[in-house]
Motif scaffolding. Sequence first.
Motif, PDB file in Angstrom:
ATOM      1  N   ALA A 228       0.831  -1.204   0.000  1.00 27.42           N
ATOM      2  CA  ALA A 228       0.000   0.000   0.000  1.00 27.42           C
ATOM      3  C   ALA A 228       0.873   1.264   0.000  1.00 27.42           C
ATOM      4  O   ALA A 228       0.558   2.246  -0.686  1.00 27.42           O
ATOM      5  CB  ALA A 228      -0.934  -0.008   1.207  1.00 27.42           C
ATOM      6  N   ILE A 229       1.968   1.248   0.748  1.00 24.73           N
ATOM      7  CA  ILE A 229       2.873   2.401   0.775  1.00 24.73           C
ATOM      8  C   ILE A 229       3.508   2.618  -0.592  1.00 24.73           C
ATOM      9  O   ILE A 229       3.555   3.742  -1.105  1.00 24.73           O
ATOM     10  CB  ILE A 229       3.959   2.201   1.853  1.00 24.73           C
ATOM     11  N   LEU A 230       3.995   1.541  -1.211  1.00 21.51           N
ATOM     12  CA  LEU A 230       4.621   1.669  -2.528  1.00 21.51           C
ATOM     13  C   LEU A 230       3.606   2.094  -3.583  1.00 21.51           C
ATOM     14  O   LEU A 230       3.931   2.874  -4.491  1.00 21.51           O
ATOM     15  CB  LEU A 230       5.293   0.355  -2.920  1.00 21.51           C
ATOM     16  N   ASP A 231       2.371   1.596  -3.472  1.00 22.57           N
ATOM     17  CA  ASP A 231       1.323   2.025  -4.401  1.00 22.57           C
ATOM     18  C   ASP A 231       1.061   3.524  -4.262  1.00 22.57           C
ATOM     19  O   ASP A 231       0.894   4.246  -5.258  1.00 22.57           O
ATOM     20  CB  ASP A 231       0.029   1.245  -4.149  1.00 22.57           C
ATOM     21  N   GLY A 232       1.004   3.985  -3.020  1.00 18.56           N
ATOM     22  CA  GLY A 232       0.797   5.413  -2.798  1.00 18.56           C
ATOM     23  C   GLY A 232       1.928   6.253  -3.364  1.00 18.56           C
ATOM     24  O   GLY A 232       1.695   7.320  -3.947  1.00 18.56           O
ATOM     25  N   ALA A 233       3.164   5.771  -3.214  1.00 15.51           N
ATOM     26  CA  ALA A 233       4.313   6.492  -3.761  1.00 15.51           C
ATOM     27  C   ALA A 233       4.238   6.565  -5.279  1.00 15.51           C
ATOM     28  O   ALA A 233       4.553   7.591  -5.890  1.00 15.51           O
ATOM     29  CB  ALA A 233       5.613   5.814  -3.316  1.00 15.51           C
ATOM     30  N   ARG A 234       3.788   5.474  -5.904  1.00 18.64           N
ATOM     31  CA  ARG A 234       3.644   5.474  -7.367  1.00 18.64           C
ATOM     32  C   ARG A 234       2.554   6.453  -7.806  1.00 18.64           C
ATOM     33  O   ARG A 234       2.716   7.175  -8.793  1.00 18.64           O
ATOM     34  CB  ARG A 234       3.296   4.063  -7.858  1.00 18.64           C
ATOM     35  N   ASP A 239       9.908  10.060  -6.042  1.00 19.84           N
ATOM     36  CA  ASP A 239      11.174   9.447  -6.437  1.00 19.84           C
ATOM     37  C   ASP A 239      12.031   9.048  -5.235  1.00 19.84           C
ATOM     38  O   ASP A 239      13.180   8.639  -5.383  1.00 19.84           O
ATOM     39  CB  ASP A 239      11.966  10.369  -7.363  1.00 19.84           C
ATOM     40  N   MET A 240      11.461   9.163  -4.013  1.00 22.64           N
ATOM     41  CA  MET A 240      12.189   8.764  -2.800  1.00 22.64           C
ATOM     42  C   MET A 240      11.181   8.520  -1.690  1.00 22.64           C
ATOM     43  O   MET A 240      10.142   9.191  -1.623  1.00 22.64           O
ATOM     44  CB  MET A 240      13.181   9.856  -2.391  1.00 22.64           C
ATOM     45  N   THR A 266      10.535  -5.255  -2.747  1.00 27.50           N
ATOM     46  CA  THR A 266       9.902  -4.821  -4.004  1.00 27.50           C
ATOM     47  C   THR A 266      10.036  -3.329  -4.273  1.00 27.50           C
ATOM     48  O   THR A 266       9.383  -2.806  -5.172  1.00 27.50           O
ATOM     49  CB  THR A 266       8.410  -5.194  -4.002  1.00 27.50           C
ATOM     50  N   MET A 267      10.865  -2.615  -3.550  1.00 27.66           N
ATOM     51  CA  MET A 267      11.004  -1.170  -3.706  1.00 27.66           C
ATOM     52  C   MET A 267      11.418  -0.801  -5.131  1.00 27.66           C
ATOM     53  O   MET A 267      12.198  -1.500  -5.784  1.00 27.66           O
ATOM     54  CB  MET A 267      12.031  -0.636  -2.705  1.00 27.66           C
ATOM     55  N   HIS A 268      10.882   0.325  -5.628  1.00 29.44           N
ATOM     56  CA  HIS A 268      11.222   0.815  -6.956  1.00 29.44           C
ATOM     57  C   HIS A 268      11.886   2.193  -6.893  1.00 29.44           C
ATOM     58  O   HIS A 268      12.303   2.724  -7.932  1.00 29.44           O
ATOM     59  CB  HIS A 268       9.955   0.906  -7.818  1.00 29.44           C
ATOM     60  N   ILE A 269      11.962   2.781  -5.712  1.00 31.40           N
ATOM     61  CA  ILE A 269      12.628   4.072  -5.505  1.00 31.40           C
ATOM     62  C   ILE A 269      13.522   3.958  -4.287  1.00 31.40           C
ATOM     63  O   ILE A 269      13.326   3.092  -3.427  1.00 31.40           O
ATOM     64  CB  ILE A 269      11.602   5.212  -5.302  1.00 31.40           C
ATOM     65  N   PRO A 270      14.551   4.817  -4.155  1.00 26.20           N
ATOM     66  CA  PRO A 270      15.400   4.778  -2.978  1.00 26.20           C
ATOM     67  C   PRO A 270      14.573   4.988  -1.710  1.00 26.20           C
ATOM     68  O   PRO A 270      13.633   5.779  -1.689  1.00 26.20           O
ATOM     69  CB  PRO A 270      16.384   5.931  -3.202  1.00 26.20           C
TER      70      PRO A 270
END
Length: 275
Positions: A228-234, A239-240, A266-270
């Motif tokens: 959910a956190i990574l989805d929100g970042a996307r 970018d961080m 599964t992180m896609h950003i630093p």
Amino acid sequence: MPIKTILLHMANDERHGARIETAVALAKRFDAFVEVLYIASPVTMPAAVTGRGASYAFLAEATAIAHEKAEEVEREVRAALKDCSYSWTVEEGDHVEQLAARAVYADLAIVTQSHPAHLEDRVLLQVPDRLPLEVPCPTLVLPYDQPATAGFGKHIVVAWKNVREASLAVRNAMTFLTAADRVTVLTLEPPGGRGEDQARDIMVFLERHGVRTHHQAQLHRDGDVGEAILDGARQVGADMLVMGCYGHSRLREMVLGGATRTILRTMHIPALMSH
């Protein structure tokens, strides 16, 4: 706290070049000293398991190869950091233990995400998994497949929950946050929740430090918090990521929180992590 000493993890691995370029960019950006720590012990056979299933001959040969590689990596480091202040040290032993010993005197440690397809990364090395739990400074974990020239820190997402780890992460990230073009405070909300209440105080805190923020309430019923956190970042185009690292490490036994484990996998950003 300003970033004036950067601890850079170096080893005989495929992604050391990306870490070097990141360290150079941050050293120039923050006028920081870079302490380069090259650990010559084989990344596939940390000190913790050298007495089991590994022959002395294998370890001696692999360590010799790593020392030979150190000369090549040192040339790369010296060329890249020629306009920066830095030191170069070669050590042997468990990577996390060696890094943790030096992180006491650093403002930031830089490592790379473990590659999920590499057995030695998933099972044995575990540097990004263990290090944030054992060091006092924040750990910047770079995605394994991020291009070395990729910039980051223009739009930062803060994964917020009113707990000690998240509060420490915000404080440790202040140098990045004050320099960002945009900062989004991300909260996870159940259906019908009042996200503004959960985010208001941290947004006021950041505002007093000169950081203008926006709020993103991510609807979350069930499932993996990390996803959910990574989805929100996307969704917001960040970018961080800044977040607290949850878990504990005791006597070489590591227990990560579910969200931390997912993001490290599964992180896609630093991700800038603090525990």
